[in-house]
Motif scaffolding. Structure first.
Motif, PDB file in Angstrom:
ATOM      1  N   MET A 128       3.676 -30.610   0.866  1.00 51.12           N
ATOM      2  CA  MET A 128       4.681 -31.045  -0.002  1.00 51.12           C
ATOM      3  C   MET A 128       5.367 -32.286   0.311  1.00 51.12           C
ATOM      4  N   LYS A 129       5.581 -32.987  -0.684  1.00 50.95           N
ATOM      5  CA  LYS A 129       6.500 -34.335  -0.680  1.00 50.95           C
ATOM      6  C   LYS A 129       7.850 -34.229   0.240  1.00 50.95           C
ATOM      7  N   GLY A 130       7.926 -34.794   0.988  1.00 50.77           N
ATOM      8  CA  GLY A 130       9.181 -34.541   1.978  1.00 50.77           C
ATOM      9  C   GLY A 130       9.256 -33.496   2.788  1.00 50.77           C
ATOM     10  N   ALA A 131       8.512 -32.328   2.751  1.00 53.11           N
ATOM     11  CA  ALA A 131       8.667 -31.192   3.358  1.00 53.11           C
ATOM     12  C   ALA A 131       7.658 -30.785   4.126  1.00 53.11           C
ATOM     13  N   GLY A 132       6.550 -31.543   4.165  1.00 55.80           N
ATOM     14  CA  GLY A 132       5.388 -31.362   5.362  1.00 55.80           C
ATOM     15  C   GLY A 132       4.511 -30.544   4.658  1.00 55.80           C
ATOM     16  N   ARG A 133       3.540 -29.880   5.726  1.00 53.08           N
ATOM     17  CA  ARG A 133       2.354 -28.985   5.259  1.00 53.08           C
ATOM     18  C   ARG A 133       2.959 -27.742   5.409  1.00 53.08           C
ATOM     19  N   MET A 134       2.177 -26.605   4.724  1.00 52.79           N
ATOM     20  CA  MET A 134       2.832 -25.293   4.798  1.00 52.79           C
ATOM     21  C   MET A 134       1.757 -24.457   4.094  1.00 52.79           C
ATOM     22  N   GLN A 135       1.724 -23.064   4.729  1.00 54.48           N
ATOM     23  CA  GLN A 135       0.975 -22.145   3.974  1.00 54.48           C
ATOM     24  C   GLN A 135       1.765 -21.279   3.283  1.00 54.48           C
ATOM     25  N   MET A 136       1.417 -20.983   2.259  1.00 53.33           N
ATOM     26  CA  MET A 136       1.963 -20.014   1.275  1.00 53.33           C
ATOM     27  C   MET A 136       1.195 -19.178   0.703  1.00 53.33           C
ATOM     28  N   THR A 137       1.657 -17.770   0.744  1.00 56.65           N
ATOM     29  CA  THR A 137       0.954 -16.614  -0.009  1.00 56.65           C
ATOM     30  C   THR A 137       1.710 -15.890  -0.846  1.00 56.65           C
ATOM     31  N   GLU A 138       1.384 -15.439  -2.029  1.00 53.84           N
ATOM     32  CA  GLU A 138       2.152 -14.753  -2.878  1.00 53.84           C
ATOM     33  C   GLU A 138       1.379 -13.611  -3.417  1.00 53.84           C
ATOM     34  N   LEU A 139       2.138 -12.339  -3.764  1.00 54.13           N
ATOM     35  CA  LEU A 139       1.444 -11.421  -4.572  1.00 54.13           C
ATOM     36  C   LEU A 139       1.680 -11.982  -6.038  1.00 54.13           C
ATOM     37  N   CYS A 140       0.911 -11.872  -7.018  1.00 53.22           N
ATOM     38  CA  CYS A 140       1.132 -12.427  -8.213  1.00 53.22           C
ATOM     39  C   CYS A 140       1.078 -11.333  -9.149  1.00 53.22           C
ATOM     40  N   VAL A 141       2.102 -10.810  -9.829  1.00 55.18           N
ATOM     41  CA  VAL A 141       1.858  -9.653 -10.906  1.00 55.18           C
ATOM     42  C   VAL A 141       2.072  -9.965 -12.270  1.00 55.18           C
ATOM     43  N   TYR A 142       1.055  -9.525 -13.254  1.00 56.28           N
ATOM     44  CA  TYR A 142       1.276 -10.064 -14.505  1.00 56.28           C
ATOM     45  C   TYR A 142       1.364  -8.700 -15.454  1.00 56.28           C
ATOM     46  N   VAL A 163       0.801  -7.633 -19.609  1.00 56.99           N
ATOM     47  CA  VAL A 163      -0.095  -8.031 -20.876  1.00 56.99           C
ATOM     48  C   VAL A 163       0.458  -7.344 -21.832  1.00 56.99           C
ATOM     49  N   LYS A 164       0.562  -7.713 -23.010  1.00 54.55           N
ATOM     50  CA  LYS A 164       1.148  -7.065 -24.213  1.00 54.55           C
ATOM     51  C   LYS A 164       0.433  -7.978 -25.383  1.00 54.55           C
ATOM     52  N   GLU A 165      -0.249  -7.308 -26.398  1.00 58.65           N
ATOM     53  CA  GLU A 165      -0.934  -7.617 -27.330  1.00 58.65           C
ATOM     54  C   GLU A 165      -1.825  -8.924 -27.403  1.00 58.65           C
ATOM     55  N   GLY A 166      -2.603  -8.646 -26.081  1.00 59.03           N
ATOM     56  CA  GLY A 166      -3.486  -9.679 -25.624  1.00 59.03           C
ATOM     57  C   GLY A 166      -3.160 -10.931 -25.097  1.00 59.03           C
ATOM     58  N   LYS A 167      -1.818 -11.251 -24.728  1.00 60.70           N
ATOM     59  CA  LYS A 167      -1.305 -12.326 -23.967  1.00 60.70           C
ATOM     60  C   LYS A 167      -0.455 -11.743 -22.702  1.00 60.70           C
ATOM     61  N   ILE A 168      -0.362 -12.751 -21.727  1.00 59.28           N
ATOM     62  CA  ILE A 168       0.463 -12.487 -20.523  1.00 59.28           C
ATOM     63  C   ILE A 168       1.847 -12.588 -21.334  1.00 59.28           C
ATOM     64  N   VAL A 169       2.842 -11.596 -21.081  1.00 58.85           N
ATOM     65  CA  VAL A 169       4.195 -11.644 -21.326  1.00 58.85           C
ATOM     66  C   VAL A 169       5.021 -11.861 -20.322  1.00 58.85           C
ATOM     67  N   SER A 170       4.646 -11.600 -19.013  1.00 59.61           N
ATOM     68  CA  SER A 170       5.352 -11.852 -17.752  1.00 59.61           C
ATOM     69  C   SER A 170       4.393 -12.153 -16.463  1.00 59.61           C
ATOM     70  N   GLU A 171       5.044 -12.985 -15.476  1.00 59.82           N
ATOM     71  CA  GLU A 171       4.637 -13.020 -14.298  1.00 59.82           C
ATOM     72  C   GLU A 171       5.644 -12.925 -13.306  1.00 59.82           C
ATOM     73  N   ARG A 172       5.003 -12.364 -12.269  1.00 64.29           N
ATOM     74  CA  ARG A 172       6.268 -12.093 -11.247  1.00 64.29           C
ATOM     75  C   ARG A 172       5.655 -12.428  -9.707  1.00 64.29           C
ATOM     76  N   PHE A 173       6.383 -13.125  -8.863  1.00 68.69           N
ATOM     77  CA  PHE A 173       5.741 -13.505  -7.600  1.00 68.69           C
ATOM     78  C   PHE A 173       6.603 -12.807  -6.414  1.00 68.69           C
ATOM     79  N   PHE A 174       5.790 -12.559  -5.496  1.00 65.55           N
ATOM     80  CA  PHE A 174       6.251 -11.775  -4.358  1.00 65.55           C
ATOM     81  C   PHE A 174       5.893 -12.552  -3.243  1.00 65.55           C
ATOM     82  N   THR A 175       6.574 -12.608  -2.120  1.00 59.52           N
ATOM     83  CA  THR A 175       6.434 -13.330  -1.031  1.00 59.52           C
ATOM     84  C   THR A 175       6.049 -12.460   0.101  1.00 59.52           C
TER      85      THR A 175
END
Length: 119
Positions: A91-105, A107-119
């Motif tokens: 990241m610019k100005g922050a150096g190298r890092m490892q990031m892992t997230e659980l991404c939860v989505y 769906v309603k009526e054929g579209k993603i209506v929410s996304e939520r990220f957990f570390t």
């Protein structure tokens, strides 16, 4: 489109770091994005596709180098799915890092209506 089809398309886009393409194709106009906590760069909650697209542009502008990106196959239920996303990034100005997230989505009526990220 089924939840399974949406999950597979999202994962395919994410594996190519094609965030904006995924959002434009798969997200509802009223979608909500939830981060684990607020940061100086991002609010904890972002409402609406336009704001989510802007958040993505901010993130991309912060990245100096994406060294590695991996996204798991999705785990799919009736109207939701989850995957893990791992990044090795400088990241610019922050150096190298490892990031892992659980991404939860949701769906309603054929579209993603929410996304939520957990570390």
């Amino acid at each position: 489109m089924t939840t399974q089809a949406i999950a597979e398309k999202l994962v395919a886009h994410c594996r190519k770091a094609a965030w904006e393409s995924a959002q434009r194709e798969l997200y509802a106009d009223q979608a909500v994005s939830l981060e684990p906590y607020a940061t100086p760069a991002f609010a904890q909650e972002t409402k609406g596709l336009a704001a989510i697209l802007e958040k993505g542009k901010k993130f991309e502008a912060m990245v100096e180098t994406m060294h590695a990106l991996s996204v798991s196959d999705p785990l799919v239920a009736n109207s939701s799915f989850a995957c893990t996303m791992s990044m090795d990034v400088t990241m610019k100005g922050a150096g190298r890092m490892q990031m892992t997230e659980l991404c939860v989505y949701e769906v309603k009526e054929g579209k993603i209506v929410s996304e939520r990220f957990f570390t």
